[in-house]
Design a protein around this motif. Structure first.
Motif, PDB file in Angstrom:
ATOM      1  N   GLU A 120       0.837  -1.195   0.000  1.00  0.00           N
ATOM      2  CA  GLU A 120       0.000   0.000   0.000  1.00  0.00           C
ATOM      3  C   GLU A 120       0.873   1.246   0.000  1.00  0.00           C
ATOM      4  N   ARG A 121       0.459   2.227  -0.807  1.00  0.00           N
ATOM      5  CA  ARG A 121       1.242   3.448  -0.897  1.00  0.00           C
ATOM      6  C   ARG A 121       1.146   4.251   0.400  1.00  0.00           C
ATOM      7  N   TYR A 122      -0.043   4.480   0.857  1.00  0.00           N
ATOM      8  CA  TYR A 122      -0.244   5.142   2.148  1.00  0.00           C
ATOM      9  C   TYR A 122      -1.718   5.046   2.504  1.00  0.00           C
ATOM     10  N   ARG A 123      -2.005   5.215   3.760  1.00  0.00           N
ATOM     11  CA  ARG A 123      -3.389   5.356   4.235  1.00  0.00           C
ATOM     12  C   ARG A 123      -3.358   6.451   5.284  1.00  0.00           C
ATOM     13  N   LYS A 124      -3.731   7.652   4.886  1.00  0.00           N
ATOM     14  CA  LYS A 124      -3.534   8.823   5.731  1.00  0.00           C
ATOM     15  C   LYS A 124      -4.549   8.914   6.858  1.00  0.00           C
ATOM     16  N   ALA A 125      -5.829   8.714   6.546  1.00  0.00           N
ATOM     17  CA  ALA A 125      -6.904   8.844   7.530  1.00  0.00           C
ATOM     18  C   ALA A 125      -8.134   8.129   6.996  1.00  0.00           C
ATOM     19  N   PRO A 126      -9.070   7.752   7.866  1.00  0.00           N
ATOM     20  CA  PRO A 126     -10.248   7.028   7.387  1.00  0.00           C
ATOM     21  C   PRO A 126     -11.138   7.844   6.452  1.00  0.00           C
ATOM     22  N   VAL A 127     -11.245   9.163   6.683  1.00  0.00           N
ATOM     23  CA  VAL A 127     -12.200   9.975   5.929  1.00  0.00           C
ATOM     24  C   VAL A 127     -11.543  11.280   5.487  1.00  0.00           C
ATOM     25  N   HIS A 128     -11.784  11.651   4.238  1.00  0.00           N
ATOM     26  CA  HIS A 128     -11.376  12.957   3.721  1.00  0.00           C
ATOM     27  C   HIS A 128     -12.642  13.739   3.391  1.00  0.00           C
ATOM     28  N   LEU A 129     -12.834  14.871   4.062  1.00  0.00           N
ATOM     29  CA  LEU A 129     -14.034  15.685   3.924  1.00  0.00           C
ATOM     30  C   LEU A 129     -13.699  17.011   3.259  1.00  0.00           C
ATOM     31  N   LEU A 130     -14.586  17.454   2.374  1.00  0.00           N
ATOM     32  CA  LEU A 130     -14.396  18.704   1.642  1.00  0.00           C
ATOM     33  C   LEU A 130     -15.733  19.418   1.543  1.00  0.00           C
ATOM     34  N   THR A 131     -15.730  20.745   1.727  1.00  0.00           N
ATOM     35  CA  THR A 131     -16.969  21.507   1.594  1.00  0.00           C
ATOM     36  C   THR A 131     -17.001  22.284   0.284  1.00  0.00           C
ATOM     37  N   PRO A 168     -13.337  27.168   5.093  1.00  0.00           N
ATOM     38  CA  PRO A 168     -13.814  27.031   6.474  1.00  0.00           C
ATOM     39  C   PRO A 168     -13.367  25.780   7.210  1.00  0.00           C
ATOM     40  N   GLU A 169     -13.392  24.604   6.550  1.00  0.00           N
ATOM     41  CA  GLU A 169     -13.079  23.397   7.318  1.00  0.00           C
ATOM     42  C   GLU A 169     -11.628  23.354   7.784  1.00  0.00           C
ATOM     43  N   THR A 170     -10.755  24.095   7.107  1.00  0.00           N
ATOM     44  CA  THR A 170      -9.364  24.157   7.557  1.00  0.00           C
ATOM     45  C   THR A 170      -9.260  24.774   8.954  1.00  0.00           C
ATOM     46  N   GLU A 171     -10.264  25.543   9.333  1.00  0.00           N
ATOM     47  CA  GLU A 171     -10.268  26.200  10.645  1.00  0.00           C
ATOM     48  C   GLU A 171     -10.921  25.357  11.731  1.00  0.00           C
ATOM     49  N   TRP A 172     -11.362  24.150  11.374  1.00  0.00           N
ATOM     50  CA  TRP A 172     -12.068  23.303  12.330  1.00  0.00           C
ATOM     51  C   TRP A 172     -11.188  22.200  12.937  1.00  0.00           C
ATOM     52  N   ILE A 173      -9.897  22.263  12.756  1.00  0.00           N
ATOM     53  CA  ILE A 173      -9.024  21.192  13.244  1.00  0.00           C
ATOM     54  C   ILE A 173      -9.223  21.005  14.748  1.00  0.00           C
ATOM     55  N   GLY A 174      -9.405  19.737  15.155  1.00  0.00           N
ATOM     56  CA  GLY A 174      -9.641  19.412  16.552  1.00  0.00           C
ATOM     57  C   GLY A 174     -11.103  19.377  16.945  1.00  0.00           C
ATOM     58  N   ARG A 175     -11.984  19.916  16.099  1.00  0.00           N
ATOM     59  CA  ARG A 175     -13.417  19.909  16.399  1.00  0.00           C
ATOM     60  C   ARG A 175     -14.018  18.551  16.053  1.00  0.00           C
ATOM     61  N   LYS A 176     -15.172  18.281  16.660  1.00  0.00           N
ATOM     62  CA  LYS A 176     -15.950  17.092  16.339  1.00  0.00           C
ATOM     63  C   LYS A 176     -17.160  17.509  15.516  1.00  0.00           C
ATOM     64  N   LEU A 177     -17.526  16.646  14.573  1.00  0.00           N
ATOM     65  CA  LEU A 177     -18.730  16.915  13.803  1.00  0.00           C
ATOM     66  C   LEU A 177     -19.508  15.628  13.593  1.00  0.00           C
ATOM     67  N   LEU A 221      -6.398  21.919   1.249  1.00  0.00           N
ATOM     68  CA  LEU A 221      -7.806  22.023   0.877  1.00  0.00           C
ATOM     69  C   LEU A 221      -8.514  20.788   1.422  1.00  0.00           C
ATOM     70  N   GLY A 222      -9.589  21.010   2.181  1.00  0.00           N
ATOM     71  CA  GLY A 222     -10.276  19.897   2.818  1.00  0.00           C
ATOM     72  C   GLY A 222      -9.555  19.446   4.076  1.00  0.00           C
ATOM     73  N   VAL A 223     -10.148  18.447   4.747  1.00  0.00           N
ATOM     74  CA  VAL A 223      -9.595  17.967   6.020  1.00  0.00           C
ATOM     75  C   VAL A 223      -9.670  16.448   6.102  1.00  0.00           C
ATOM     76  N   TYR A 224      -8.742  15.887   6.873  1.00  0.00           N
ATOM     77  CA  TYR A 224      -8.786  14.481   7.233  1.00  0.00           C
ATOM     78  C   TYR A 224      -9.516  14.331   8.563  1.00  0.00           C
ATOM     79  N   CYS A 225     -10.222  13.218   8.702  1.00  0.00           N
ATOM     80  CA  CYS A 225     -11.002  12.970   9.919  1.00  0.00           C
ATOM     81  C   CYS A 225     -10.758  11.555  10.431  1.00  0.00           C
ATOM     82  N   THR A 226     -10.713  11.428  11.750  1.00  0.00           N
ATOM     83  CA  THR A 226     -10.766  10.118  12.386  1.00  0.00           C
ATOM     84  C   THR A 226     -12.208   9.825  12.773  1.00  0.00           C
ATOM     85  N   VAL A 227     -12.492   8.552  13.006  1.00  0.00           N
ATOM     86  CA  VAL A 227     -13.873   8.112  13.231  1.00  0.00           C
ATOM     87  C   VAL A 227     -14.076   7.769  14.700  1.00  0.00           C
ATOM     88  N   ASP A 228     -15.013   8.465  15.327  1.00  0.00           N
ATOM     89  CA  ASP A 228     -15.370   8.175  16.720  1.00  0.00           C
ATOM     90  C   ASP A 228     -16.542   7.202  16.812  1.00  0.00           C
TER      91      ASP A 228
END
Length: 242
Positions: A120-131, A168-177, A221-228
């Motif tokens: 595998e080349r890489y697996r950065k995060a479970p979800v990539h979100l973009l608005t 906007p989502e670049t400013e949400w680092i550390g937040r939960k959604l 552009l966009g953000v990576y997310c972990t899954v709670d």
């Protein structure tokens, strides 16, 4: 804050993704996400469209998973073909102009698969979100460019009102959604690479896409997310910050 208007998974790394009405998000990955890689058959080098021109046509190779969760691919010159296999490899090789092969990643090979594997080349995060708000900001900075979400390979695209002067989502680092029943933590911005400037069906090469992100949003552009809390996500689900 908005509603889901796009859901994507990418069965094969670097190849075109599959647009869906629903995705199943687990703790570690999205079901069916990045199970296969494309390699140069002469040296087993994995495809890197962001770095080498010989791979620039790769994002035009379409992918999908069958009901049995088996990969199918189609080049602009071929119909849908099961993969991996000799016929699909011939089609991909003819399209790219050199000998190439689709192979499962080592940890994802089916029990009855006996062919070659790749790492595998890489697996950065479970979800990539973009608005769409961030896409609108990019379009405002570069009106002549195509701010098409396919350039950025998100899993979840959320339609929300533009925020003047902001990604906007670049400013949400550390937040939960929450998106429907899915609960995410926004872990880090998504740093963009040369893949974003490559032509695909419907838009041309455009280095100014990446230049504007470097100048105005620190390469991101966009953000990576972990899954709670894992869940299925459907088109139309609403997103809210917690």
């Amino acid at each position: 804050m908005g509603a889901v208007t796009g859901l994507w998974r990418y069965p094969a790394s670097s190849l075109a993704g599959e647009c869906l009405e629903v995705i199943s998000v687990g703790l570690e990955t999205i079901d069916g996400e990045r199970l296969f890689g494309l390699v140069d058959a002469s040296n087993n080098e994995i495809a890197r469209p962001d770095r080498e021109a010989k791979w620039h046509k790769v994002p035009r190779i379409r992918t999908r998973l069958s009901q049995a969760h088996e990969l199918e691919i189609a080049t602009p010159q071929s119909d849908w073909l099961p993969a991996p296999g000799a016929e699909s490899d011939r089609a991909v090789s003819a399209f790219l102009g050199f000998e190439a092969s689709i192979r499962p990643f080592r940890q994802d090979a089916a029990p009855d698969y006996a062919g070659p594997l790749t790492a595998e080349r890489y697996r950065k995060a479970p979800v990539h979100l973009l608005t769409t708000a961030s896409l609108a900001r990019l379009k405002a900075l570069h009106p002549d460019g195509a701010a098409d979400p396919r350039r950025f390979r998100p899993n979840i695209v959320v339609d929300m009102a533009a925020v003047e002067g902001s990604f906007p989502e670049t400013e949400w680092i550390g937040r939960k959604l929450a998106i429907g029943d899915l609960l995410l933590t926004i872990s880090e911005p998504c740093r963009r690479c040369g893949f974003t400037i490559i032509a695909q069906d419907g838009f041309d090469d455009d280095p100014a896409i990446l230049r504007n992100l470097v100048r105005h949003n620190a390469h991101n552009l966009g953000v990576y997310c972990t899954v709670d809390r894992p869940a299925r996500v459907e088109i139309g689900e609403t997103m809210r910050l917690l």
